[in-house]
Motif scaffolding. Structure first.
Motif, PDB file in Angstrom:
ATOM      1  N   GLY A 167       0.813  -1.213   0.000  1.00 32.60           N
ATOM      2  CA  GLY A 167       0.000   0.000   0.000  1.00 32.60           C
ATOM      3  C   GLY A 167       0.843   1.258   0.000  1.00 32.60           C
ATOM      4  O   GLY A 167       2.053   1.220  -0.222  1.00 32.60           O
ATOM      5  N   HIS A 168       0.180   2.361   0.255  1.00 36.61           N
ATOM      6  CA  HIS A 168       0.842   3.662   0.253  1.00 36.61           C
ATOM      7  C   HIS A 168       0.534   4.402   1.542  1.00 36.61           C
ATOM      8  O   HIS A 168      -0.503   4.179   2.170  1.00 36.61           O
ATOM      9  N   PHE A 169       1.415   5.347   1.883  1.00 39.60           N
ATOM     10  CA  PHE A 169       1.157   6.183   3.042  1.00 39.60           C
ATOM     11  C   PHE A 169      -0.067   7.047   2.772  1.00 39.60           C
ATOM     12  O   PHE A 169      -0.239   7.595   1.689  1.00 39.60           O
ATOM     13  N   SER A 170      -0.906   7.166   3.775  1.00 41.46           N
ATOM     14  CA  SER A 170      -2.104   7.994   3.661  1.00 41.46           C
ATOM     15  C   SER A 170      -2.350   8.644   5.014  1.00 41.46           C
ATOM     16  O   SER A 170      -2.106   8.027   6.055  1.00 41.46           O
ATOM     17  N   ASP A 171      -2.816   9.886   5.013  1.00 45.27           N
ATOM     18  CA  ASP A 171      -3.069  10.567   6.293  1.00 45.27           C
ATOM     19  C   ASP A 171      -4.091   9.791   7.116  1.00 45.27           C
ATOM     20  O   ASP A 171      -3.934   9.639   8.331  1.00 45.27           O
ATOM     21  N   VAL A 172      -5.151   9.347   6.470  1.00 46.68           N
ATOM     22  CA  VAL A 172      -6.167   8.533   7.148  1.00 46.68           C
ATOM     23  C   VAL A 172      -6.490   7.352   6.224  1.00 46.68           C
ATOM     24  O   VAL A 172      -7.381   7.443   5.383  1.00 46.68           O
ATOM     25  N   PRO A 173      -5.777   6.250   6.383  1.00 44.17           N
ATOM     26  CA  PRO A 173      -5.931   5.117   5.453  1.00 44.17           C
ATOM     27  C   PRO A 173      -7.352   4.539   5.483  1.00 44.17           C
ATOM     28  O   PRO A 173      -7.943   4.377   6.559  1.00 44.17           O
ATOM     29  N   ARG A 174      -7.853   4.175   4.299  1.00 41.83           N
ATOM     30  CA  ARG A 174      -9.216   3.626   4.228  1.00 41.83           C
ATOM     31  C   ARG A 174      -9.246   2.289   3.498  1.00 41.83           C
ATOM     32  O   ARG A 174     -10.291   1.876   3.004  1.00 41.83           O
ATOM     33  N   ASN A 175      -8.072   1.630   3.430  1.00 42.46           N
ATOM     34  CA  ASN A 175      -8.073   0.227   2.987  1.00 42.46           C
ATOM     35  C   ASN A 175      -6.943  -0.482   3.725  1.00 42.46           C
ATOM     36  O   ASN A 175      -6.055   0.149   4.324  1.00 42.46           O
ATOM     37  N   THR A 176      -6.988  -1.822   3.709  1.00 41.82           N
ATOM     38  CA  THR A 176      -6.082  -2.611   4.549  1.00 41.82           C
ATOM     39  C   THR A 176      -4.617  -2.363   4.194  1.00 41.82           C
ATOM     40  O   THR A 176      -3.781  -2.158   5.080  1.00 41.82           O
ATOM     41  N   ALA A 177      -4.304  -2.376   2.900  1.00 35.85           N
ATOM     42  CA  ALA A 177      -2.898  -2.244   2.496  1.00 35.85           C
ATOM     43  C   ALA A 177      -2.343  -0.891   2.927  1.00 35.85           C
ATOM     44  O   ALA A 177      -1.214  -0.808   3.457  1.00 35.85           O
ATOM     45  N   ASP A 178      -3.103   0.165   2.709  1.00 33.37           N
ATOM     46  CA  ASP A 178      -2.624   1.498   3.119  1.00 33.37           C
ATOM     47  C   ASP A 178      -2.549   1.601   4.644  1.00 33.37           C
ATOM     48  O   ASP A 178      -1.640   2.244   5.189  1.00 33.37           O
ATOM     49  N   ALA A 179      -3.491   0.961   5.336  1.00 34.21           N
ATOM     50  CA  ALA A 179      -3.483   1.010   6.803  1.00 34.21           C
ATOM     51  C   ALA A 179      -2.212   0.367   7.361  1.00 34.21           C
ATOM     52  O   ALA A 179      -1.583   0.892   8.296  1.00 34.21           O
ATOM     53  N   ILE A 180      -1.814  -0.766   6.780  1.00 37.28           N
ATOM     54  CA  ILE A 180      -0.610  -1.459   7.257  1.00 37.28           C
ATOM     55  C   ILE A 180       0.644  -0.645   6.944  1.00 37.28           C
ATOM     56  O   ILE A 180       1.484  -0.398   7.819  1.00 37.28           O
ATOM     57  N   VAL A 181       0.775  -0.243   5.685  1.00 36.59           N
ATOM     58  CA  VAL A 181       1.986   0.492   5.295  1.00 36.59           C
ATOM     59  C   VAL A 181       2.101   1.791   6.088  1.00 36.59           C
ATOM     60  O   VAL A 181       3.179   2.133   6.598  1.00 36.59           O
ATOM     61  N   THR A 182       0.997   2.496   6.230  1.00 37.25           N
ATOM     62  CA  THR A 182       1.031   3.770   6.963  1.00 37.25           C
ATOM     63  C   THR A 182       1.389   3.532   8.429  1.00 37.25           C
ATOM     64  O   THR A 182       2.203   4.280   9.005  1.00 37.25           O
ATOM     65  N   GLY A 183       0.847   2.485   9.011  1.00 30.38           N
ATOM     66  CA  GLY A 183       1.172   2.184  10.404  1.00 30.38           C
ATOM     67  C   GLY A 183       2.647   1.890  10.582  1.00 30.38           C
ATOM     68  O   GLY A 183       3.289   2.387  11.517  1.00 30.38           O
ATOM     69  N   CYS A 184       3.213   1.099   9.681  1.00 32.12           N
ATOM     70  CA  CYS A 184       4.632   0.741   9.803  1.00 32.12           C
ATOM     71  C   CYS A 184       5.531   1.956   9.569  1.00 32.12           C
ATOM     72  O   CYS A 184       6.545   2.127  10.260  1.00 32.12           O
ATOM     73  N   LEU A 185       5.160   2.799   8.623  1.00 23.51           N
ATOM     74  CA  LEU A 185       5.986   3.990   8.368  1.00 23.51           C
ATOM     75  C   LEU A 185       5.879   4.984   9.521  1.00 23.51           C
ATOM     76  O   LEU A 185       6.870   5.619   9.900  1.00 23.51           O
ATOM     77  N   HIS A 186       4.678   5.112  10.108  1.00 24.02           N
ATOM     78  CA  HIS A 186       4.549   5.952  11.310  1.00 24.02           C
ATOM     79  C   HIS A 186       5.433   5.424  12.439  1.00 24.02           C
ATOM     80  O   HIS A 186       6.034   6.204  13.194  1.00 24.02           O
ATOM     81  N   ALA A 187       5.483   4.108  12.572  1.00 26.30           N
ATOM     82  CA  ALA A 187       6.303   3.515  13.635  1.00 26.30           C
ATOM     83  C   ALA A 187       7.775   3.885  13.444  1.00 26.30           C
ATOM     84  O   ALA A 187       8.479   4.229  14.402  1.00 26.30           O
ATOM     85  N   GLN A 188       8.246   3.804  12.199  1.00 28.55           N
ATOM     86  CA  GLN A 188       9.640   4.154  11.909  1.00 28.55           C
ATOM     87  C   GLN A 188       9.885   5.640  12.174  1.00 28.55           C
ATOM     88  O   GLN A 188      10.817   6.019  12.893  1.00 28.55           O
TER      89      GLN A 188
END
Ligand SMILES: Nc1ncnc2c1ncn2[C@@H]1O[C@H](COP(=O)(O)OP(=O)(O)O)[C@@H](O)[C@H]1O
Ligand SMILES: CC(C)(COP(=O)(O)O)[C@@H](O)C(=O)NCCC(=O)O
Ligand SMILES: [K+]
Length: 250
Positions: A167-188
């Motif tokens: 997925g891709h980074f999104s300010d407020v993710p609205r699908n599973t792939a974006d939610a995962i990728v955004t969460g992991c990038l926020h963690a980093q």
């Protein structure tokens, strides 16, 4: 001519440089996979003028033995960096200095060469590390967390419903792939920004970011930032400039 080797847990990075060259001024550089037995012989064949080899290996002794055998076949013996209490103007604040990953130690030495002020040295590889280097060259300590790829794989492997997310980074993710990728990038990015906080008020404080996964979250970081390719190799070149290693290992 010297060969510098950064054997990480995902891949092996290398550079060929003249002694005394400016940081990052490589004659050639590249990377190869652990199981690519033809890569190092090809590098050595392409650069017959190599006289010295300096390396860091955090990928285990078996890999070190394999690399040593390839080097020995052309009459070369690697000096494998050890993490010590002090080297090239950097002091090691770890309780047991030898426990620090040699790639982190080399990156700190490279960072000290590039920046004389307070520094957060971030390496985004298999693991992500964020290491605090004082203005006077003291490595105070740092953190280790799973790298971006490891975080993504951990979710895919250990849940019933989550895929390996593309997925891709999104300010407020609205699908599973974006939610995962955004969460992991926020963690980093969150870990880096939190580690930077104590440095932020100090004049000249800078975050140096290196590693194969750096590009995945560099744009998210709200800290004074400088991207540096192959900071570990720059540190190894700096060590080489100090003369023979006191205790070559490996
Ligand atoms: N060509 C590539 N091959 C492997 N990993 C890559 C590549 N390009 C980017 N990456 C990313 O970089 C990470 C590896 O970075 P690197 O700094 O080489 O790690 P390490 O030092 O742990 O081997 C991988 O986890 C992946 O996310
Ligand atoms: C933290 C590391 C796994 C990072 O390895 P990498 O992601 O560069 O492959 C490595 O530096 C290591 O094994 N360190 C030893 C423990 C320590 O530094 O405290
Ligand atoms: K790393």
């Amino acid at each position: 001519m010297m060969l510098l080797i950064d054997a990480g847990n995902t891949r092996i990075k290398w550079a060929v440089a003249e002694p005394g060259a400016a940081p990052g001024d490589w004659l050639a550089h590249g990377s190869f996979a652990h199981d690519d037995g033809a890569a190092l012989p090809a590098v050595l064949a392409a650069h017959p003028g190599i006289r010295r080899v300096l390396g860091s290996n955090v990928a285990g002794p078996a890999l070190g033995v394999a690399l040593d055998a390839t080097l020995a076949a052309v009459g070369l013996r690697a000096e494998w960096l050890a993490s010590t209490a002090e080297r090239a103007g950097v002091r090691n604040g770890y309780g047991e200095p030898g426990q620090l990953g040699t790639d982190r130690w080399a990156a700190l030495i490279g960072a000290r060469r590039l920046h004389r002020g307070p520094c957060l040295v971030v390496s985004a590889g298999t693991a992500t590390t964020a290491d605090v280097l004082d203005a006077d060259g003291l490595f105070r300590g740092g953190v280790i967390l799973p790298g971006v790829g490891l975080m993504l794989r951990a979710l895919a492997r250990n849940t019933a419903q989550l895929p390996f997310a593309d997925g891709h980074f999104s300010d407020v993710p609205r699908n599973t792939a974006d939610a995962i990728v955004t969460g992991c990038l926020h963690a980093q990015a969150g870990a880096v920004e939190r580690m930077f906080r104590p440095l932020a008020e100090q004049p000249g404080a800078l975050c140096l970011l290196t590693g194969g996964a750096a590009g995945r979250f560099a744009d998210l970081l709200q800290v004074p930032l400088r991207r540096v390719d192959n900071l570990v190799l720059i540190g190894l070149a700096t060590v080489a400039g100090e003369g023979p290693q006191p205790a070559a290992m490996g």
